[in-house]
Design a protein around this motif. Structure first.
Motif, PDB file in Angstrom:
ATOM      1  N   LEU A  75       0.815  -1.431  -0.115  1.00  0.00           N
ATOM      2  CA  LEU A  75       0.109   0.142  -0.291  1.00  0.00           C
ATOM      3  C   LEU A  75       0.910   1.130   0.015  1.00  0.00           C
ATOM      4  O   LEU A  75       0.779   2.539  -0.691  1.00  0.00           O
ATOM      5  N   THR A  76       1.676   1.144   0.805  1.00  0.00           N
ATOM      6  CA  THR A  76       2.650   2.165   1.178  1.00  0.00           C
ATOM      7  C   THR A  76       3.258   2.533  -0.396  1.00  0.00           C
ATOM      8  O   THR A  76       3.136   3.783  -0.652  1.00  0.00           O
ATOM      9  N   ALA A  77       4.042   1.304  -1.054  1.00  0.00           N
ATOM     10  CA  ALA A  77       4.828   1.063  -2.661  1.00  0.00           C
ATOM     11  C   ALA A  77       3.969   2.467  -3.492  1.00  0.00           C
ATOM     12  O   ALA A  77       4.531   3.258  -4.173  1.00  0.00           O
ATOM     13  N   LYS A  78       2.281   2.209  -3.215  1.00  0.00           N
ATOM     14  CA  LYS A  78       1.825   2.554  -4.568  1.00  0.00           C
ATOM     15  C   LYS A  78       1.149   3.956  -3.998  1.00  0.00           C
ATOM     16  O   LYS A  78       0.883   4.298  -4.910  1.00  0.00           O
ATOM     17  N   ALA A  79       0.964   4.314  -2.982  1.00  0.00           N
ATOM     18  CA  ALA A  79       0.701   5.769  -2.723  1.00  0.00           C
ATOM     19  C   ALA A  79       2.443   6.161  -3.147  1.00  0.00           C
ATOM     20  O   ALA A  79       2.141   7.980  -3.857  1.00  0.00           O
ATOM     21  N   LEU A  80       2.764   6.270  -2.944  1.00  0.00           N
ATOM     22  CA  LEU A  80       4.489   6.547  -3.167  1.00  0.00           C
ATOM     23  C   LEU A  80       4.651   6.925  -4.956  1.00  0.00           C
ATOM     24  O   LEU A  80       5.189   7.970  -5.765  1.00  0.00           O
ATOM     25  N   VAL A  91      -5.324   7.817   1.118  1.00  0.00           N
ATOM     26  CA  VAL A  91      -5.767   6.707   0.558  1.00  0.00           C
ATOM     27  C   VAL A  91      -7.307   5.776  -0.386  1.00  0.00           C
ATOM     28  O   VAL A  91      -7.385   5.177  -1.366  1.00  0.00           O
ATOM     29  N   ARG A  92      -8.095   6.151   1.133  1.00  0.00           N
ATOM     30  CA  ARG A  92      -9.466   5.804   0.362  1.00  0.00           C
ATOM     31  C   ARG A  92     -10.281   6.135  -0.661  1.00  0.00           C
ATOM     32  O   ARG A  92     -11.043   5.585  -1.701  1.00  0.00           O
ATOM     33  N   GLU A  93      -9.819   7.511  -0.939  1.00  0.00           N
ATOM     34  CA  GLU A  93      -9.852   8.101  -2.243  1.00  0.00           C
ATOM     35  C   GLU A  93      -9.392   7.594  -3.950  1.00  0.00           C
ATOM     36  O   GLU A  93      -9.747   7.852  -4.838  1.00  0.00           O
ATOM     37  N   ALA A  94      -7.956   7.560  -3.376  1.00  0.00           N
ATOM     38  CA  ALA A  94      -7.495   6.703  -4.858  1.00  0.00           C
ATOM     39  C   ALA A  94      -7.231   5.651  -4.704  1.00  0.00           C
ATOM     40  O   ALA A  94      -6.743   5.666  -5.893  1.00  0.00           O
ATOM     41  N   VAL A  95      -6.611   5.022  -3.716  1.00  0.00           N
ATOM     42  CA  VAL A  95      -6.939   3.683  -4.116  1.00  0.00           C
ATOM     43  C   VAL A  95      -7.382   2.736  -3.821  1.00  0.00           C
ATOM     44  O   VAL A  95      -8.562   2.250  -2.567  1.00  0.00           O
ATOM     45  N   HIS A  96      -8.216   1.822  -4.788  1.00  0.00           N
ATOM     46  CA  HIS A  96      -9.630   1.609  -4.844  1.00  0.00           C
ATOM     47  C   HIS A  96      -9.723  -0.128  -4.491  1.00  0.00           C
ATOM     48  O   HIS A  96     -10.709  -0.848  -5.141  1.00  0.00           O
ATOM     49  N   ASP A  97      -7.934  -0.251  -4.122  1.00  0.00           N
ATOM     50  CA  ASP A  97      -8.130  -2.191  -4.883  1.00  0.00           C
ATOM     51  C   ASP A  97      -6.946  -3.146  -3.705  1.00  0.00           C
ATOM     52  O   ASP A  97      -6.231  -2.874  -3.305  1.00  0.00           O
ATOM     53  N   VAL A  98      -7.659  -1.619  -2.496  1.00  0.00           N
ATOM     54  CA  VAL A  98      -7.016  -2.430  -0.881  1.00  0.00           C
ATOM     55  C   VAL A  98      -7.442  -3.577  -0.883  1.00  0.00           C
ATOM     56  O   VAL A  98      -6.435  -4.079  -0.220  1.00  0.00           O
ATOM     57  N   THR A 160     -17.301   2.699   5.787  1.00  0.00           N
ATOM     58  CA  THR A 160     -17.380   2.667   3.808  1.00  0.00           C
ATOM     59  C   THR A 160     -15.595   1.677   4.217  1.00  0.00           C
ATOM     60  O   THR A 160     -15.128   2.180   4.229  1.00  0.00           O
ATOM     61  N   ALA A 161     -16.238   0.621   3.751  1.00  0.00           N
ATOM     62  CA  ALA A 161     -15.012  -0.430   3.123  1.00  0.00           C
ATOM     63  C   ALA A 161     -15.669  -0.437   1.315  1.00  0.00           C
ATOM     64  O   ALA A 161     -16.017  -0.875   1.259  1.00  0.00           O
ATOM     65  N   ARG A 162     -14.248  -0.058   0.749  1.00  0.00           N
ATOM     66  CA  ARG A 162     -14.196  -0.316  -0.651  1.00  0.00           C
ATOM     67  C   ARG A 162     -13.306  -1.223  -1.018  1.00  0.00           C
ATOM     68  O   ARG A 162     -12.517  -1.556  -0.511  1.00  0.00           O
ATOM     69  N   VAL A 163     -14.444  -2.367  -2.135  1.00  0.00           N
ATOM     70  CA  VAL A 163     -13.722  -3.700  -2.186  1.00  0.00           C
ATOM     71  C   VAL A 163     -13.880  -3.646  -4.474  1.00  0.00           C
ATOM     72  O   VAL A 163     -14.700  -3.392  -4.772  1.00  0.00           O
ATOM     73  N   GLU A 164     -12.667  -3.935  -4.592  1.00  0.00           N
ATOM     74  CA  GLU A 164     -12.518  -4.192  -6.001  1.00  0.00           C
ATOM     75  C   GLU A 164     -12.568  -6.120  -6.573  1.00  0.00           C
ATOM     76  O   GLU A 164     -11.722  -6.388  -6.066  1.00  0.00           O
ATOM     77  N   VAL A 165     -13.614  -5.942  -7.039  1.00  0.00           N
ATOM     78  CA  VAL A 165     -13.777  -7.024  -7.503  1.00  0.00           C
ATOM     79  C   VAL A 165     -13.523  -7.556  -8.747  1.00  0.00           C
ATOM     80  O   VAL A 165     -13.785  -6.418  -9.632  1.00  0.00           O
ATOM     81  N   GLN A 166     -13.174  -8.789  -9.448  1.00  0.00           N
ATOM     82  CA  GLN A 166     -12.665  -9.387 -10.701  1.00  0.00           C
ATOM     83  C   GLN A 166     -13.165  -9.712 -11.042  1.00  0.00           C
ATOM     84  O   GLN A 166     -13.119 -11.274 -10.569  1.00  0.00           O
TER      85      GLN A 166
END
Length: 226
Positions: A75-80, A91-98, A160-166
């Protein structure tokens, strides 16, 4: 009352955030816990649908399911990499695949059936859908991606939890797994010939999906022998 820099604050979605960076500690664990619980909520919904459809139709449209919550290192690597501040709100707004869930289905029609059933549930909110089956990526990648929000009832609030479903077929999943291994092996510098063969393999996988879908439909439409 204004929250101090060391006190939790609640954003509009109900997700606990802080003004400071998400440093290792109890707050970070609680932040990730919301995603873990949200993932479990969606997993439970999918497994209920899977068992119900197996009971109704005598077979399951889902071959297998995998899930994961990003590690703090990932998560840190992706944010950086994306220039995202390490705060809960950012993080919640910009990273949708936590939190991520992958559902591998037997046929293309099953992909859309499961997606439709999931999105009809009252406590599942669609944020964005990306249909790479109808419109594959240039490299041949095919899958249906759903970014969804689901409520998580914590001890002191509803987060609210954001989840990416593939969602994809077995053929799509096999191709994506091979493509990932090749790009990892070559550190993204894949020779042109290999890229072209991968693109051709994607087209072959798509043709196989169509053939298998047709054979399955034909087999189900024919009467069984006496």
């Amino acid at each position: 009352m204004i929250a101090s820099p060391r006190s939790p604050a609640i954003d509009q979605s109900g997700t606990e955030t802080r003004q400071e960076d998400l440093e290792p500690g109890p707050h970070l664990r609680r932040f990730l816990m919301v995603y873990e619980f949200g993932l479990q909520e969606i997993l439970t919904k999918i497994k209920i649908l899977q068992e119900e459809l197996r009971l109704i139709n005598g077979e399951s449209p889902i071959e297998h399911i995998t899930s994961r919550v990003k590690s703090i290192e990932s998560l840190t690597a992706k944010a950086l990499r994306k220039g995202i501040p390490l705060t809960g709100a950012s993080v919640r707004e910009a990273v949708h695949d936590v939190a991520g869930l992958r559902i591998v289905c037997s046929f293309v029609s099953d992909v859309y059936t499961i997606a439709d059933m999931l999105l009809r549930q009252s406590d599942v909110e669609l944020v964005v859908a990306k249909d790479y089956i109808a419109d594959p990526k240039p490299n041949g990648y095919r899958s249906l991606h759903l970014i969804i929000d689901t409520p998580v009832h914590m001890s002191d609030r509803v987060a609210t939890a954001r989840v990416e479903v593939q969602l994809r077929t077995v053929a799509m999943d096999f191709w994506a797994s091979l493509e990932h291994k090749i790009f990892y092996r070559w550190h993204q510098h894949v020779p042109t010939a290999l890229r072209e063969e991968l693109a051709e393999a994607a087209r072959s996988a798509s043709a196989l999906d169509q053939t298998m879908q047709r054979l399955h439909s034909e087999a189900r439409s024919r009467p069984l022998p006496p």
